[in-house]
Design a protein around this motif. Structure first.
Motif, short mmCIF file in Angstrom:
data_model
loop_
_atom_site.label_atom_id
_atom_site.label_comp_id
_atom_site.label_asym_id
_atom_site.label_seq_id
_atom_site.Cartn_x
_atom_site.Cartn_y
_atom_site.Cartn_z
N GLU A 1 10.75 -22.36 71.07
CA GLU A 1 9.61 -21.99 70.96
C GLU A 1 8.58 -22.35 70.00
N MET A 2 8.43 -21.40 68.75
CA MET A 2 7.17 -22.00 67.88
C MET A 2 7.67 -23.50 67.25
N THR A 3 8.23 -24.58 67.13
CA THR A 3 8.18 -25.71 66.56
C THR A 3 7.80 -26.26 68.50
N THR A 4 7.54 -26.39 69.15
CA THR A 4 6.72 -26.37 70.53
C THR A 4 5.06 -26.25 70.28
N TRP A 5 5.00 -24.95 70.60
CA TRP A 5 3.33 -24.43 69.92
C TRP A 5 3.03 -25.41 68.53
N GLU B 1 3.93 -28.06 67.96
CA GLU B 1 3.74 -29.85 67.48
C GLU B 1 2.12 -29.43 68.62
N ALA B 2 2.04 -28.59 69.81
CA ALA B 2 0.36 -29.00 70.51
C ALA B 2 -0.57 -29.03 69.85
N GLN B 3 -0.41 -27.63 68.09
CA GLN B 3 -1.31 -27.16 66.95
C GLN B 3 -1.55 -28.58 66.11
N GLN B 4 -0.41 -29.08 66.29
CA GLN B 4 -0.59 -30.72 65.05
C GLN B 4 -0.65 -29.25 63.72
N LEU B 5 0.42 -28.29 63.87
CA LEU B 5 0.74 -27.92 62.85
C LEU B 5 2.22 -27.75 61.63
N GLN B 6 1.87 -27.88 61.03
CA GLN B 6 3.44 -27.94 60.12
C GLN B 6 3.58 -26.91 60.37
N LEU B 7 5.25 -26.56 60.52
CA LEU B 7 6.01 -25.79 60.14
C LEU B 7 6.82 -25.59 59.42
N TRP B 8 7.12 -24.87 58.10
CA TRP B 8 8.01 -24.51 57.13
C TRP B 8 8.81 -23.47 57.78
N LEU B 9 9.76 -23.50 57.01
CA LEU B 9 10.64 -22.02 56.79
C LEU B 9 11.08 -21.65 55.41
N GLN B 10 11.24 -20.54 55.59
CA GLN B 10 12.12 -19.92 54.29
C GLN B 10 12.66 -18.02 54.82
N GLU B 11 13.97 -18.61 55.03
CA GLU B 11 15.09 -17.69 55.47
C GLU B 11 15.72 -17.60 54.93
N GLY B 12 16.05 -15.84 54.33
CA GLY B 12 16.90 -15.15 53.66
C GLY B 12 16.98 -15.21 52.49
N GLU B 13 17.36 -16.29 52.20
CA GLU B 13 17.86 -16.34 50.73
C GLU B 13 17.45 -17.32 50.08
N GLN B 14 16.74 -18.20 50.86
CA GLN B 14 15.84 -19.20 49.93
C GLN B 14 14.69 -18.97 49.42
N THR B 15 14.63 -20.29 48.47
CA THR B 15 13.68 -19.39 47.15
C THR B 15 12.40 -20.34 47.50
N GLN B 16 12.69 -21.32 47.92
CA GLN B 16 11.44 -22.28 48.51
C GLN B 16 11.88 -22.70 49.99
N PRO B 17 10.27 -23.04 50.44
CA PRO B 17 10.30 -23.47 51.53
C PRO B 17 11.04 -24.70 52.01
N SER B 18 11.46 -25.09 53.93
CA SER B 18 11.45 -26.47 54.18
C SER B 18 10.95 -26.72 54.97
N CYS B 19 11.02 -27.94 55.51
CA CYS B 19 9.97 -28.41 56.51
C CYS B 19 10.35 -28.53 57.74
N HIS B 20 10.71 -27.17 58.64
CA HIS B 20 11.35 -27.52 60.24
C HIS B 20 10.87 -28.67 60.97
N TRP B 21 9.04 -29.42 60.87
CA TRP B 21 8.66 -29.62 61.44
C TRP B 21 7.46 -29.93 61.16
N PRO B 22 6.87 -31.24 60.83
CA PRO B 22 7.18 -32.66 61.45
C PRO B 22 7.99 -33.55 60.44
N ALA B 23 8.88 -34.31 61.07
CA ALA B 23 9.47 -35.70 60.02
C ALA B 23 8.70 -35.87 59.02
#
Length: 500
Positions: free
Chosen positions: A256-260, A262-284
């Protein structure tokens, strides 16, 4: 403020002023110290009335009570205020203005409804011209008191306007398990509470408009105790949201967050758990990432939400242009850029025809710096990774002769670096500072090592805050012309560094 129209000061550059001819005319605002007959201890008084004598470099009012200095937030020189004690120490006390009994003309009604609660903008009660002048005076005071130095020329204070400038912000989230209340906003002043905000007047409107919807989205997260914080970042074209979670994201909510996004043309990056650097979830990645430009140098800089960039792009452009004007790079010269980051100054120097040795402390930034140089067709820039807060003289690039040097260190300054670069005997050193105190310390060391402070000035990278940035130019003393304060300056530098 006589002689200054704050509205006129929102252009590119404030007219140059010497500290001696300051338009605020602080001397008129100074008052005698407040005195009381047999007063009770400061900590036992419910309210205290103080006359504010002068302003401090960080933008607080200074008064005295029982011969103890009291630093007062929200007060201006020349005012009489009723204050509430916020902290008492052995040699000084701190207080917050509760009521202004006798205001001065330099006061204005803070435009932000969250002023006084939010920990971000602490000097909105000052007219903008006064903010700029206090920052210029802060640079002058630190150089004078800590280093015994004064530049031959004061540079105009750089400003690019006081509102809607910030292209990065950190949003805190606080989940109260007992009350089942989630707060999303900015940290409160001097505590760990979170002040909820629906907008921000210093934030880029492209980011501020996202704030109301974010609270509703976070309320839908099934494991609110795992919410960390949010970073919002804007480049010249794209926006990004970076979400920190203490565990892997819930799959249904993430969809649901990704869909939102996309509608905002807002890149989504996640840093989960023990990750030290974020990764791009959307877009490619091929769909385009974040970047900013320096049009005067025909340069584009790609970056990620985790990279350090200047948060005030309009001021950054002015700063790089001024730095290059001071450095006066000529084709064929070799320039050393220390604390180079993504190449903010390196690419500008290379565009002027210089060979550039760019040095940065983190491998990821070095890789992106080299990529930016290649993308801009600047083969004369080479990035290197080194710890510039320690001895780096053994590095292969460190022994090469250079014509000019530029430094942009963190708040801790660049004491090791200035000792090294002075030995390279460049004709000019430009120092960008985010802490006037360590600039003064390093300026004293450079003075001892044969480099005179030629020009200096403040830069207002963070309007409405007490944060001060500065720029300074150093050139070699003529033979036999070392500064009068050199010995004292060297002693001060040794004290800061623990040497001697």
């Amino acid at each position: 403020m006589a002689g200054i129209d704050p509205a006129r000061m929102s252009g590119s550059i404030v007219p140059a002023q010497t500290i001696e001819s300051t338009t605020v005319n602080m001397a008129k605002l100074h008052k005698k110290r407040t005195s009381f007959a047999k007063p009770a201890p400061l900590s036992t008084r419910a309210a205290i009335v103080l006359d504010i004598e002068r302003m401090t470099p960080e933008g607080r009012g200074l008064s005295h009570y029982q011969d103890k200095p009291v630093f007062v937030e929200g007060a201006l020189a020349g005012e009489q205020v009723q204050v509430r004690l916020s902290a008492e120490h052995s040699r000084f006390a701190e207080a917050v203005t509760e009521k202004v009994l006798q205001p001065v003309e330099l006061r204005r009604q803070p435009p932000c409804e969250y002023y006084g609660r939010c920990g971000g903008c602490s000097v909105q009660h000052m007219q903008y011209g006064l903010q700029l002048e206090i920052k210029q005076q802060a640079v002058a005071e630190q150089l004078s008191k800590l280093a015994g130095l004064k530049p031959q020329e004061w540079l105009p204070t750089l400003t690019a306007g006081e509102w809607r400038y910030r292209t990065r912000t950190h949003l805190a989230m606080l989940w109260d398990k007992q009350s089942k209340v989630l707060r999303l906003g900015f940290r409160a002043r001097k505590d760990h509470e979170v002040v909820e905000v629906g907008h921000c007047q210093v934030l880029d409107p492209r980011l501020s408009e996202l704030l109301p919807a974010l609270k509703a989205l976070m309320l839908q997260y099934p494991h609110k105790e795992r919410l960390g914080h949010i970073e919002l970042v804007a480049g010249d074209e794209h926006r990004a949201l970076m979400l920190r979670l203490t565990a892997k994201a819930d799959a249904a909510w993430l969809s649901e967050m990704t869909t939102w996004c996309e509608a905002q043309q807002l890149q989504l990056w996640l840093q989960e758990g023990e990750q030290t650097q974020p990764s791009c979830h959307w877009p490619a990645p091929e769909q385009g990432g974040l970047y900013y430009t320096l049009p005067a140098f025909a340069s584009r800089f790609d970056f990620t939400p985790a990279d350090f960039i200047q948060v005030n792009p309009a001021l950054n452009r002015l700063m790089v242009e001024q730095a290059m004007a001071l450095l006066a790079v000529k084709p064929g010269e070799r320039v050393l850029d220390l604390f180079a980051g993504l190449g903010n100054f390196s690419l500008a120097a290379a565009r002027a025809g210089a060979e550039v040795i760019a040095v940065e402390g983190t491998k990821a930034m070095v890789e992106r710096g080299n990529a930016n140089a290649q993308r801009n067709g600047l083969s004369a820039v080479q990035f290197h990774c080194a710890d510039l807060m320690a001895d780096f003289s053994h590095q292969s690039w460190a022994g090469r002769s250079v014509d000019k040097v530029i430094l942009d260190p963190p708040r801790a300054g660049a004491l090791h670096a200035v000792r090294h670069v002075a030995g390279l005997k460049p004709s000019k050193i430009v120092y960008i500072s985010c802490n006037p105190a360590t600039l003064a310390r390093d300026a004293a060391e450079l003075d001892q090592l044969g480099y005179r402070l030629i020009k200096a000035g403040a830069m207002d990278m963070f309007p409405q805050t007490s944060h001060v940035e500065a720029i300074a130019l150093f050139e070699p003393y003529k033979r036999g012309g070392q500064g009068k304060k050199a010995a004292a300056g060297s002693a001060l530098a040794r004290r800061y560094s623990g040497r001697g």
